[in-house]
Design a protein around this motif. Sequence first.
Motif, PDB file in Angstrom:
ATOM      1  N   GLU A   4       0.816  -1.220   0.000  1.00 32.77           N
ATOM      2  CA  GLU A   4       0.000   0.000   0.000  1.00 32.77           C
ATOM      3  C   GLU A   4       0.845   1.265   0.000  1.00 32.77           C
ATOM      4  O   GLU A   4       0.363   2.342  -0.295  1.00 32.77           O
ATOM      5  N   TRP A   5       2.103   1.115   0.350  1.00 30.04           N
ATOM      6  CA  TRP A   5       2.976   2.291   0.427  1.00 30.04           C
ATOM      7  C   TRP A   5       3.661   2.556  -0.910  1.00 30.04           C
ATOM      8  O   TRP A   5       3.539   3.623  -1.477  1.00 30.04           O
ATOM      9  N   CYS A   6       4.403   1.553  -1.402  1.00 33.43           N
ATOM     10  CA  CYS A   6       5.172   1.780  -2.623  1.00 33.43           C
ATOM     11  C   CYS A   6       4.439   1.286  -3.866  1.00 33.43           C
ATOM     12  O   CYS A   6       4.872   1.530  -4.978  1.00 33.43           O
ATOM     13  N   GLU A   7       3.326   0.574  -3.655  1.00 38.25           N
ATOM     14  CA  GLU A   7       2.511   0.044  -4.743  1.00 38.25           C
ATOM     15  C   GLU A   7       3.266  -0.910  -5.665  1.00 38.25           C
ATOM     16  O   GLU A   7       2.948  -1.040  -6.835  1.00 38.25           O
ATOM     17  N   GLN A   8       4.255  -1.577  -5.098  1.00 37.68           N
ATOM     18  CA  GLN A   8       4.986  -2.596  -5.844  1.00 37.68           C
ATOM     19  C   GLN A   8       4.506  -3.963  -5.376  1.00 37.68           C
ATOM     20  O   GLN A   8       3.988  -4.102  -4.270  1.00 37.68           O
ATOM     21  N   GLU A   9       4.760  -4.957  -6.218  1.00 37.95           N
ATOM     22  CA  GLU A   9       4.369  -6.320  -5.854  1.00 37.95           C
ATOM     23  C   GLU A   9       5.430  -6.988  -4.994  1.00 37.95           C
ATOM     24  O   GLU A   9       5.911  -8.057  -5.333  1.00 37.95           O
ATOM     25  N   GLY A  10       5.829  -6.339  -3.935  1.00 36.24           N
ATOM     26  CA  GLY A  10       6.897  -6.926  -3.127  1.00 36.24           C
ATOM     27  C   GLY A  10       6.454  -7.282  -1.724  1.00 36.24           C
ATOM     28  O   GLY A  10       7.280  -7.546  -0.847  1.00 36.24           O
ATOM     29  N   ALA A  11       5.149  -7.291  -1.514  1.00 41.82           N
ATOM     30  CA  ALA A  11       4.657  -7.449  -0.153  1.00 41.82           C
ATOM     31  C   ALA A  11       4.035  -8.813   0.091  1.00 41.82           C
ATOM     32  O   ALA A  11       3.454  -9.415  -0.810  1.00 41.82           O
ATOM     33  N   VAL A  12       4.192  -9.298   1.293  1.00 40.42           N
ATOM     34  CA  VAL A  12       3.524 -10.529   1.709  1.00 40.42           C
ATOM     35  C   VAL A  12       2.779 -10.266   3.014  1.00 40.42           C
ATOM     36  O   VAL A  12       3.142  -9.367   3.776  1.00 40.42           O
ATOM     37  N   GLU A  13       1.732 -11.061   3.235  1.00 37.57           N
ATOM     38  CA  GLU A  13       1.015 -10.897   4.497  1.00 37.57           C
ATOM     39  C   GLU A  13       1.674 -11.754   5.567  1.00 37.57           C
ATOM     40  O   GLU A  13       2.012 -12.900   5.323  1.00 37.57           O
ATOM     41  N   VAL A  14       1.916 -11.149   6.710  1.00 36.86           N
ATOM     42  CA  VAL A  14       2.501 -11.872   7.833  1.00 36.86           C
ATOM     43  C   VAL A  14       1.618 -11.670   9.056  1.00 36.86           C
ATOM     44  O   VAL A  14       0.804 -10.757   9.093  1.00 36.86           O
ATOM     45  N   LYS A  15       1.813 -12.520  10.046  1.00 33.75           N
ATOM     46  CA  LYS A  15       1.075 -12.348  11.306  1.00 33.75           C
ATOM     47  C   LYS A  15       2.043 -11.817  12.352  1.00 33.75           C
ATOM     48  O   LYS A  15       3.118 -12.389  12.547  1.00 33.75           O
ATOM     49  N   LYS A  16       1.677 -10.705  12.960  1.00 33.70           N
ATOM     50  CA  LYS A  16       2.562 -10.096  13.951  1.00 33.70           C
ATOM     51  C   LYS A  16       1.848  -9.891  15.280  1.00 33.70           C
ATOM     52  O   LYS A  16       0.652  -9.605  15.319  1.00 33.70           O
ATOM     53  N   ASP A  17       2.609 -10.021  16.361  1.00 34.64           N
ATOM     54  CA  ASP A  17       2.082  -9.655  17.677  1.00 34.64           C
ATOM     55  C   ASP A  17       2.280  -8.159  17.818  1.00 34.64           C
ATOM     56  O   ASP A  17       3.322  -7.631  17.471  1.00 34.64           O
ATOM     57  N   CYS A  18       1.271  -7.519  18.317  1.00 34.66           N
ATOM     58  CA  CYS A  18       1.280  -6.070  18.295  1.00 34.66           C
ATOM     59  C   CYS A  18       0.859  -5.510  19.654  1.00 34.66           C
ATOM     60  O   CYS A  18      -0.127  -5.951  20.230  1.00 34.66           O
ATOM     61  N   THR A  19       1.628  -4.565  20.165  1.00 35.04           N
ATOM     62  CA  THR A  19       1.255  -3.936  21.426  1.00 35.04           C
ATOM     63  C   THR A  19       0.417  -2.709  21.107  1.00 35.04           C
ATOM     64  O   THR A  19       0.852  -1.820  20.381  1.00 35.04           O
TER      65      THR A  19
END
Length: 106
Positions: A4-19
């Motif tokens: 969503e930031w650079c609009e390139q196809e370089g992203a994957v979805e990951v699961k993160k723990d978030c505070t």
Amino acid sequence: MKCEWCEQEGAVEVKKDCTWIEPAGKATVVVEQVPAIDCSICQDIYITDELTEEVEEALNSVDLEELGEAFSYEELMNAPRLSIFDLYKKESEHKGHSRASGACKF
Ligand SMILES: [Zn+2]
């Protein structure tokens, strides 16, 4: 997937723990397994605005005392929402606090 930031196809979805830091500074909760975007081009991991809003809204409408200090994104989304009456009560208790949105920190 597309970043969503650079609009390139370089992203994957990951699961993160978030505070998650609540605006009133009253509560810090850990939301586990939040779907985040990991972009190899931006070299950053982030949560989309839509998801931030979704989590924010959920945190504001469930009984956090019931969930405890750490719970997963799934659990949060499946948690029962408080009734309008309970929410109104909660709202009154928080009167005087600004309702800026909370923030997520990895
Ligand atoms: Zn990117």
